[in-house]
Design a protein around this motif. Structure first.
Motif, PDB file in Angstrom:
ATOM      1  N   TYR A   1      -1.062 -92.260 -65.423  1.00 21.11           N
ATOM      2  CA  TYR A   1      -1.375 -91.474 -66.621  1.00 21.11           C
ATOM      3  C   TYR A   1      -2.649 -90.661 -66.416  1.00 21.11           C
ATOM      4  O   TYR A   1      -2.695 -89.472 -66.741  1.00 21.11           O
ATOM      5  CB  TYR A   1      -1.517 -92.373 -67.850  1.00 21.11           C
ATOM      6  CG  TYR A   1      -0.211 -92.784 -68.465  1.00 21.11           C
ATOM      7  CD1 TYR A   1       0.522 -91.901 -69.249  1.00 21.11           C
ATOM      8  CD2 TYR A   1       0.299 -94.060 -68.275  1.00 21.11           C
ATOM      9  CE1 TYR A   1       1.732 -92.278 -69.821  1.00 21.11           C
ATOM     10  CE2 TYR A   1       1.511 -94.443 -68.840  1.00 21.11           C
ATOM     11  CZ  TYR A   1       2.215 -93.540 -69.608  1.00 21.11           C
ATOM     12  OH  TYR A   1       3.416 -93.912 -70.170  1.00 21.11           O
TER      13      TYR A   1
ATOM     14  N   ILE B   1      -2.999 -86.564 -66.401  1.00 23.33           N
ATOM     15  CA  ILE B   1      -3.929 -85.836 -67.284  1.00 23.33           C
ATOM     16  C   ILE B   1      -4.756 -84.863 -66.450  1.00 23.33           C
ATOM     17  O   ILE B   1      -4.929 -83.699 -66.823  1.00 23.33           O
ATOM     18  CB  ILE B   1      -4.828 -86.810 -68.072  1.00 23.33           C
ATOM     19  CG1 ILE B   1      -3.994 -87.619 -69.059  1.00 23.33           C
ATOM     20  CG2 ILE B   1      -5.945 -86.054 -68.793  1.00 23.33           C
ATOM     21  CD1 ILE B   1      -4.702 -88.840 -69.635  1.00 23.33           C
TER      22      ILE B   1
ATOM     23  N   SER C   1       0.029 -85.103 -75.082  1.00 26.17           N
ATOM     24  CA  SER C   1       0.945 -86.230 -74.907  1.00 26.17           C
ATOM     25  C   SER C   1       2.344 -85.787 -74.510  1.00 26.17           C
ATOM     26  O   SER C   1       2.967 -86.387 -73.634  1.00 26.17           O
ATOM     27  CB  SER C   1       1.029 -87.066 -76.191  1.00 26.17           C
ATOM     28  OG  SER C   1      -0.195 -87.698 -76.430  1.00 26.17           O
TER      29      SER C   1
ATOM     30  N   MET D   1      -1.991 -93.980 -74.198  1.00 29.26           N
ATOM     31  CA  MET D   1      -3.193 -93.233 -74.591  1.00 29.26           C
ATOM     32  C   MET D   1      -4.105 -94.106 -75.450  1.00 29.26           C
ATOM     33  O   MET D   1      -5.325 -94.055 -75.317  1.00 29.26           O
ATOM     34  CB  MET D   1      -2.820 -91.941 -75.332  1.00 29.26           C
ATOM     35  CG  MET D   1      -2.102 -90.910 -74.486  1.00 29.26           C
ATOM     36  SD  MET D   1      -2.931 -90.433 -72.962  1.00 29.26           S
ATOM     37  CE  MET D   1      -1.981 -91.337 -71.744  1.00 29.26           C
TER      38      MET D   1
ATOM     39  N   ARG E   1      -7.794 -94.940 -74.262  1.00 30.81           N
ATOM     40  CA  ARG E   1      -8.895 -94.580 -75.161  1.00 30.81           C
ATOM     41  C   ARG E   1      -9.758 -95.812 -75.465  1.00 30.81           C
ATOM     42  O   ARG E   1     -10.987 -95.752 -75.401  1.00 30.81           O
ATOM     43  CB  ARG E   1      -8.331 -93.976 -76.458  1.00 30.81           C
ATOM     44  CG  ARG E   1      -9.383 -93.327 -77.337  1.00 30.81           C
ATOM     45  CD  ARG E   1      -8.779 -92.584 -78.530  1.00 30.81           C
ATOM     46  NE  ARG E   1      -7.869 -93.400 -79.321  1.00 30.81           N
ATOM     47  CZ  ARG E   1      -6.538 -93.251 -79.357  1.00 30.81           C
ATOM     48  NH1 ARG E   1      -5.931 -92.302 -78.671  1.00 30.81           N
ATOM     49  NH2 ARG E   1      -5.789 -94.034 -80.106  1.00 30.81           N
TER      50      ARG E   1
ATOM     51  N   MET F   1      -9.711 -88.058 -77.254  1.00 33.08           N
ATOM     52  CA  MET F   1      -8.789 -87.089 -77.836  1.00 33.08           C
ATOM     53  C   MET F   1      -9.557 -86.300 -78.879  1.00 33.08           C
ATOM     54  O   MET F   1     -10.288 -86.884 -79.684  1.00 33.08           O
ATOM     55  CB  MET F   1      -7.581 -87.783 -78.466  1.00 33.08           C
ATOM     56  CG  MET F   1      -6.695 -88.453 -77.444  1.00 33.08           C
ATOM     57  SD  MET F   1      -5.234 -89.229 -78.161  1.00 33.08           S
ATOM     58  CE  MET F   1      -4.175 -87.813 -78.357  1.00 33.08           C
TER      59      MET F   1
ATOM     60  N   ILE G   1      -6.118 -84.155 -74.811  1.00 28.07           N
ATOM     61  CA  ILE G   1      -6.624 -85.362 -74.155  1.00 28.07           C
ATOM     62  C   ILE G   1      -7.600 -84.957 -73.059  1.00 28.07           C
ATOM     63  O   ILE G   1      -7.322 -84.054 -72.261  1.00 28.07           O
ATOM     64  CB  ILE G   1      -5.448 -86.177 -73.575  1.00 28.07           C
ATOM     65  CG1 ILE G   1      -4.506 -86.570 -74.727  1.00 28.07           C
ATOM     66  CG2 ILE G   1      -5.947 -87.388 -72.807  1.00 28.07           C
ATOM     67  CD1 ILE G   1      -3.132 -86.967 -74.287  1.00 28.07           C
TER      68      ILE G   1
END
Length: 119
Positions: free
Chosen positions: A10, A14, A26, A44, A48, A55, A61
Motif C-alpha cells: 500500500y 501511494i 483510495s 488506510m 493512518r 489524509m 493520501i
C-alpha cells in the motif's frame, strides 16, 4: 521496524501514484493493487493509526516521513530487481511480478549484491 508485506504494498502504491499523478486517492490505490475499496479503507485506517500516512480534507493520501521511508525502500528494491530480471532475460511482465514478490523478503546482503551487479 516490522511492517506487514501488504502494508508495504500500500505504501509503495501511494508513492507510485504520487509520482505518476501528483496525488493518491483510495480509488486509485484499489485499482493499482486490484483490491476492493473496503480493503483499501481498512488498510488506510491502519496506516493512518500507525503514523505512516495522513489524509487531507479532500481525501488525498500523503505519506508521512516514516511511511515515505518504507515506500522508497520497497520501490527501490522493486525497480532494481525488475532491472536485474530483465537483464538476465526474463520478460517484462514476469520480471515486474517476480520483483513484487521478492522485494519484501530478500536480505539486505543479497539486494546489495544484485544492486552492484545491475550497475
Amino acid at each position: 521496524m516490522k511492517i506487514h508485506k501488504s502494508a508495504e504494498d500500500y505504501l509503495e502504491m501511494i508513492l507510485m501514484l504520487t509520482e505518476q499523478k501528483g496525488y493518491a486517492r483510495s480509488i486509485d490505490i484499489a485499482a493499482g493493487l486490484s483490491v476492493s475499496k473496503p480493503s483499501v479503507s481498512y488498510a488506510m485506517k491502519q496506516l493512518r493509526e500507525n503514523g505512516y500516512i495522513t489524509m487531507d480534507k479532500d481525501n488525498f493520501i500523503h505519506l508521512t516521513e516514516s511511511g515515505g521511508e518504507i515506500a522508497r525502500r520497497i520501490y527501490a528494491r522493486h525497480r532494481v530487481l525488475t532491472r536485474f530480471f530483465l537483464q538476465i532475460g526474463v520478460d517484462e511482465a514476469t520480471a515486474r511480478e517476480d520483483a513484487c514478490k521478492i522485494e519484501h523478503d530478500i536480505s539486505d546482503a543479497t539486494f546489495e549484491a544484485i544492486t552492484k551487479y545491475v550497475k
